[in-house]
Write a protein that holds these residues in place. Sequence first.
Motif, PDB file in Angstrom:
ATOM      1  N   HIS A 214      10.430  54.347   6.610  1.00  0.00           N
ATOM      2  CA  HIS A 214       8.982  54.291   6.406  1.00  0.00           C
ATOM      3  C   HIS A 214       8.356  55.680   6.506  1.00  0.00           C
ATOM      4  O   HIS A 214       7.391  55.979   5.807  1.00  0.00           O
ATOM      5  CB  HIS A 214       8.328  53.324   7.400  1.00  0.00           C
ATOM      6  CG  HIS A 214       8.588  51.900   7.058  1.00  0.00           C
ATOM      7  ND1 HIS A 214       9.546  51.154   7.700  1.00  0.00           N
ATOM      8  CD2 HIS A 214       8.045  51.089   6.123  1.00  0.00           C
ATOM      9  CE1 HIS A 214       9.573  49.943   7.180  1.00  0.00           C
ATOM     10  NE2 HIS A 214       8.676  49.875   6.210  1.00  0.00           N
ATOM     11  N   GLY A 215       8.908  56.509   7.360  1.00  0.00           N
ATOM     12  CA  GLY A 215       8.426  57.884   7.445  1.00  0.00           C
ATOM     13  C   GLY A 215       8.626  58.622   6.134  1.00  0.00           C
ATOM     14  O   GLY A 215       7.777  59.413   5.710  1.00  0.00           O
ATOM     15  N   SER A 216       9.736  58.328   5.471  1.00  0.00           N
ATOM     16  CA  SER A 216       9.998  58.945   4.164  1.00  0.00           C
ATOM     17  C   SER A 216       8.928  58.549   3.151  1.00  0.00           C
ATOM     18  O   SER A 216       8.501  59.374   2.338  1.00  0.00           O
ATOM     19  CB  SER A 216      11.379  58.533   3.654  1.00  0.00           C
ATOM     20  OG  SER A 216      12.371  58.978   4.547  1.00  0.00           O
ATOM     21  N   PHE A 217       8.488  57.289   3.219  1.00  0.00           N
ATOM     22  CA  PHE A 217       7.393  56.872   2.333  1.00  0.00           C
ATOM     23  C   PHE A 217       6.126  57.666   2.628  1.00  0.00           C
ATOM     24  O   PHE A 217       5.360  57.990   1.726  1.00  0.00           O
ATOM     25  CB  PHE A 217       7.103  55.374   2.476  1.00  0.00           C
ATOM     26  CG  PHE A 217       8.086  54.484   1.773  1.00  0.00           C
ATOM     27  CD1 PHE A 217       8.523  54.759   0.493  1.00  0.00           C
ATOM     28  CD2 PHE A 217       8.561  53.348   2.401  1.00  0.00           C
ATOM     29  CE1 PHE A 217       9.423  53.930  -0.164  1.00  0.00           C
ATOM     30  CE2 PHE A 217       9.459  52.507   1.764  1.00  0.00           C
ATOM     31  CZ  PHE A 217       9.897  52.795   0.480  1.00  0.00           C
ATOM     32  N   GLY A 218       5.896  57.967   3.897  1.00  0.00           N
ATOM     33  CA  GLY A 218       4.734  58.777   4.253  1.00  0.00           C
ATOM     34  C   GLY A 218       4.835  60.179   3.683  1.00  0.00           C
ATOM     35  O   GLY A 218       3.868  60.720   3.147  1.00  0.00           O
TER      36      GLY A 218
ATOM     37  N   TYR B  58       2.404  64.231   7.421  1.00  0.00           N
ATOM     38  CA  TYR B  58       2.501  64.519   8.857  1.00  0.00           C
ATOM     39  C   TYR B  58       2.890  63.266   9.640  1.00  0.00           C
ATOM     40  O   TYR B  58       3.789  63.307  10.485  1.00  0.00           O
ATOM     41  CB  TYR B  58       1.181  65.086   9.398  1.00  0.00           C
ATOM     42  CG  TYR B  58       0.862  66.446   8.853  1.00  0.00           C
ATOM     43  CD1 TYR B  58       1.589  67.568   9.245  1.00  0.00           C
ATOM     44  CD2 TYR B  58      -0.166  66.613   7.929  1.00  0.00           C
ATOM     45  CE1 TYR B  58       1.303  68.821   8.731  1.00  0.00           C
ATOM     46  CE2 TYR B  58      -0.461  67.864   7.410  1.00  0.00           C
ATOM     47  CZ  TYR B  58       0.281  68.966   7.812  1.00  0.00           C
ATOM     48  OH  TYR B  58       0.003  70.205   7.297  1.00  0.00           O
ATOM     49  N   LEU B  59       2.200  62.166   9.341  1.00  0.00           N
ATOM     50  CA  LEU B  59       2.531  60.918  10.037  1.00  0.00           C
ATOM     51  C   LEU B  59       3.933  60.451   9.669  1.00  0.00           C
ATOM     52  O   LEU B  59       4.677  59.957  10.519  1.00  0.00           O
ATOM     53  CB  LEU B  59       1.501  59.839   9.726  1.00  0.00           C
ATOM     54  CG  LEU B  59       0.122  60.083  10.334  1.00  0.00           C
ATOM     55  CD1 LEU B  59      -0.870  59.028   9.865  1.00  0.00           C
ATOM     56  CD2 LEU B  59       0.188  60.109  11.841  1.00  0.00           C
ATOM     57  N   GLY B  60       4.296  60.625   8.406  1.00  0.00           N
ATOM     58  CA  GLY B  60       5.650  60.275   7.982  1.00  0.00           C
ATOM     59  C   GLY B  60       6.693  61.099   8.715  1.00  0.00           C
ATOM     60  O   GLY B  60       7.725  60.579   9.148  1.00  0.00           O
ATOM     61  N   SER B  61       6.408  62.373   8.883  1.00  0.00           N
ATOM     62  CA  SER B  61       7.339  63.253   9.605  1.00  0.00           C
ATOM     63  C   SER B  61       7.474  62.835  11.064  1.00  0.00           C
ATOM     64  O   SER B  61       8.571  62.898  11.638  1.00  0.00           O
ATOM     65  CB  SER B  61       6.862  64.707   9.526  1.00  0.00           C
ATOM     66  OG  SER B  61       6.872  65.140   8.184  1.00  0.00           O
ATOM     67  N   ILE B  62       6.375  62.391  11.658  1.00  0.00           N
ATOM     68  CA  ILE B  62       6.431  61.905  13.046  1.00  0.00           C
ATOM     69  C   ILE B  62       7.298  60.650  13.121  1.00  0.00           C
ATOM     70  O   ILE B  62       8.124  60.515  14.028  1.00  0.00           O
ATOM     71  CB  ILE B  62       5.012  61.657  13.602  1.00  0.00           C
ATOM     72  CG1 ILE B  62       4.292  62.992  13.785  1.00  0.00           C
ATOM     73  CG2 ILE B  62       5.066  60.883  14.920  1.00  0.00           C
ATOM     74  CD1 ILE B  62       2.807  62.874  14.068  1.00  0.00           C
ATOM     75  N   ASP B  63       7.133  59.732  12.167  1.00  0.00           N
ATOM     76  CA  ASP B  63       7.979  58.532  12.133  1.00  0.00           C
ATOM     77  C   ASP B  63       9.454  58.915  12.022  1.00  0.00           C
ATOM     78  O   ASP B  63      10.306  58.365  12.719  1.00  0.00           O
ATOM     79  CB  ASP B  63       7.609  57.639  10.945  1.00  0.00           C
ATOM     80  CG  ASP B  63       6.539  56.618  11.263  1.00  0.00           C
ATOM     81  OD1 ASP B  63       5.988  56.657  12.374  1.00  0.00           O
ATOM     82  OD2 ASP B  63       6.263  55.775  10.390  1.00  0.00           O
ATOM     83  N   ILE B  64       9.747  59.842  11.129  1.00  0.00           N
ATOM     84  CA  ILE B  64      11.136  60.290  10.946  1.00  0.00           C
ATOM     85  C   ILE B  64      11.663  60.897  12.240  1.00  0.00           C
ATOM     86  O   ILE B  64      12.770  60.581  12.685  1.00  0.00           O
ATOM     87  CB  ILE B  64      11.239  61.291   9.773  1.00  0.00           C
ATOM     88  CG1 ILE B  64      10.952  60.572   8.446  1.00  0.00           C
ATOM     89  CG2 ILE B  64      12.607  61.972   9.748  1.00  0.00           C
ATOM     90  CD1 ILE B  64      10.741  61.496   7.257  1.00  0.00           C
ATOM     91  N   LEU B  65      10.865  61.748  12.858  1.00  0.00           N
ATOM     92  CA  LEU B  65      11.271  62.388  14.112  1.00  0.00           C
ATOM     93  C   LEU B  65      11.528  61.348  15.208  1.00  0.00           C
ATOM     94  O   LEU B  65      12.531  61.422  15.923  1.00  0.00           O
ATOM     95  CB  LEU B  65      10.202  63.387  14.563  1.00  0.00           C
ATOM     96  CG  LEU B  65      10.487  64.133  15.865  1.00  0.00           C
ATOM     97  CD1 LEU B  65      11.741  64.998  15.726  1.00  0.00           C
ATOM     98  CD2 LEU B  65       9.286  64.984  16.249  1.00  0.00           C
ATOM     99  N   MET B  66      10.635  60.368  15.323  1.00  0.00           N
ATOM    100  CA  MET B  66      10.818  59.321  16.338  1.00  0.00           C
ATOM    101  C   MET B  66      12.113  58.545  16.081  1.00  0.00           C
ATOM    102  O   MET B  66      12.856  58.233  17.015  1.00  0.00           O
ATOM    103  CB  MET B  66       9.636  58.349  16.352  1.00  0.00           C
ATOM    104  CG  MET B  66       8.327  58.948  16.796  1.00  0.00           C
ATOM    105  SD  MET B  66       8.380  59.493  18.493  1.00  0.00           S
ATOM    106  CE  MET B  66       7.624  61.077  18.335  1.00  0.00           C
ATOM    107  N   GLY B  67      12.382  58.235  14.827  1.00  0.00           N
ATOM    108  CA  GLY B  67      13.617  57.530  14.485  1.00  0.00           C
ATOM    109  C   GLY B  67      14.852  58.344  14.833  1.00  0.00           C
ATOM    110  O   GLY B  67      15.825  57.820  15.386  1.00  0.00           O
ATOM    111  N   ILE B  68      14.815  59.633  14.530  1.00  0.00           N
ATOM    112  CA  ILE B  68      15.965  60.498  14.829  1.00  0.00           C
ATOM    113  C   ILE B  68      16.163  60.632  16.341  1.00  0.00           C
ATOM    114  O   ILE B  68      17.291  60.547  16.840  1.00  0.00           O
ATOM    115  CB  ILE B  68      15.792  61.880  14.156  1.00  0.00           C
ATOM    116  CG1 ILE B  68      15.924  61.727  12.634  1.00  0.00           C
ATOM    117  CG2 ILE B  68      16.813  62.885  14.689  1.00  0.00           C
ATOM    118  CD1 ILE B  68      15.528  62.960  11.841  1.00  0.00           C
TER     119      ILE B  68
END
Length: 173
Positions: free
Chosen positions: A25-29, A56-66
């Motif tokens: 979902h972060g990638s979609f952001g 920015y929000l997408g990157s935060i989602d990606i970071l949280m997932g990682i």
Amino acid sequence: MKTLANTQKIHYSLRIAAAMCFIGHGSFGVLTKPIWCNYFALFGIDTVSSYRLMPYLGSIDILMGIILLFKPFRAIAAWLVVWGIITALCRPLSGEPFGEFIERAGNFGAPLCMLLLAGGIQFNTRWLFSTIDSGAPVDERSLTRVKTTLQVIVFLLLAGHGWLNLLGKPALL
């Protein structure tokens, strides 16, 4: 080769599912999905600003997932539950069918079950900033909670998917 206990298999399945959900979902952001402008509008954010904020929000989602993949802090899992509920609720609040919310139960269900498997949810700083130990013993009560929660989550996913299919959502046909 070391064999994982069943509870460890459940833990890693939930951990990977939650991480992949938020990375995806972060990638979609990062790619800026136009429909997401409707969700930003709920908070008074205009279209131009929405497109600026999405990466920015997408990157935060990606970071949280990682982070969840490599160091499963309870705070991250708890945040993913809260964020998953908020973002899922944005859909019906922006005029989409309520089925859009319930279909997304898995978005917050996997991290919720991860927390339940690890003994439940507490609201204190020490708990929030501790990591979830995949090898920690799991009591029968926690396993029962996880099982019941997973049954509800799967029911909601299927009910939401069916609801949207009945409404003729093109992506589901």
